[in-house]
Design an enzyme around this catalytic site. Sequence first.
Site, PDB file in Angstrom:
ATOM      1  N   LYS A 119     -10.698   6.980 -10.008  1.00 11.23           N
ATOM      2  CA  LYS A 119     -11.251   6.567  -8.714  1.00 11.23           C
ATOM      3  C   LYS A 119     -12.528   7.359  -8.446  1.00 11.23           C
ATOM      4  O   LYS A 119     -12.528   8.592  -8.481  1.00 11.23           O
ATOM      5  CB  LYS A 119     -10.233   6.832  -7.602  1.00 11.23           C
ATOM      6  CG  LYS A 119      -9.018   5.927  -7.690  1.00 11.23           C
ATOM      7  CD  LYS A 119      -8.001   6.276  -6.632  1.00 11.23           C
ATOM      8  CE  LYS A 119      -8.438   5.867  -5.238  1.00 11.23           C
ATOM      9  NZ  LYS A 119      -7.374   6.163  -4.250  1.00 11.23           N
TER      10      LYS A 119
HETATM   11  C1  E4P Z   1      -6.260   4.256  -1.665  1.00 14.08           C
HETATM   12  O1  E4P Z   1      -5.881   4.751  -2.684  1.00 14.08           O
HETATM   13  C2  E4P Z   1      -6.767   5.023  -0.501  1.00 14.08           C
HETATM   14  O2  E4P Z   1      -7.029   6.323  -0.901  1.00 14.08           O
HETATM   15  C3  E4P Z   1      -5.780   4.983   0.613  1.00 14.08           C
HETATM   16  O3  E4P Z   1      -5.197   3.708   0.720  1.00 14.08           O
HETATM   17  C4  E4P Z   1      -6.356   5.411   1.932  1.00 14.08           C
HETATM   18  O4  E4P Z   1      -5.383   5.183   2.906  1.00 14.08           O
HETATM   19  P1  E4P Z   1      -5.414   5.866   4.343  1.00 14.08           P
HETATM   20  O5  E4P Z   1      -6.517   5.217   5.123  1.00 14.08           O
HETATM   21  O6  E4P Z   1      -4.062   5.541   4.934  1.00 14.08           O
HETATM   22  O7  E4P Z   1      -5.611   7.322   4.144  1.00 14.08           O
END
Ligand code: E4P
Length: 227
Positions: free
Chosen positions: A86
């Site tokens: 990522k």
């Molecule tokens: C995906 O991997 C993102 O990091 C994650 O869904 C972010 O979610 P949040 O907005 O609940 O922190």
Amino acid sequence: MLLVIDSANIESIQELNEFFPVDGVTTNPTIITKEKRPFLPLLKDIRSIISKEKMLFVQVLQEYAEEMVKEAVYLKEEIGGNLYIKIPVTAEGIKAIKQLKQQGIRTLATAIYTPMQALVAAKAGADFVAPYVNRIDNLAGDGVQVVRDIVESFDRYQLSCQVLAASFKNTQQVHGVGLAGAHGLTVGPEILKSLVEHPVTESNVKQFVENWKLFYGESCNSVIHTQ
Ligand code: E4P
């Protein structure tokens, strides 16, 4: 449609991987630090639960492209299997995505808030983009509409990049991105479980068993033991 667990909690991943048709696990630095243990053994444990075939998404920490690439290579060597790195969708991140594409390392462009960020990441060679649905909603935007626009633009330009919608706080958002054509979604354990929970379903199941016992007798609670 891909269904991915957005968590690094071992117990949750074990349970969800057993019960649900999940395709993998997404993590981010915040999700990992919540587990309060060394990150590499944690990621290796997740890898061993989901097997090397399922997707595991791990995020880099560094800010500059060259360092992001080094981290990506390190993570690939250490964790292995069906791994996606990522990369936050900054200018440095886009540069890193281009370089990683050339090196054959697969990426997901994360922290996506606009269709243009997604389009540039896809053109740079990202395999996935992760629009943050709930965080967009919290900024008075429309997360589901952003997902719809990204899917439409990828279709229009015939980009092979997939949309893994992320950041959900309720099932209505999940339903929305499904209708918007997201290729996959990554959801936390509670929301994932709630996708199949319904109080009326529960009471229907109880009623079926009660009716069965009323006719066949109290001890008959399985079709196998019912004459
Ligand atoms: C995906 O991997 C993102 O990091 C994650 O869904 C972010 O979610 P949040 O907005 O609940 O922190």
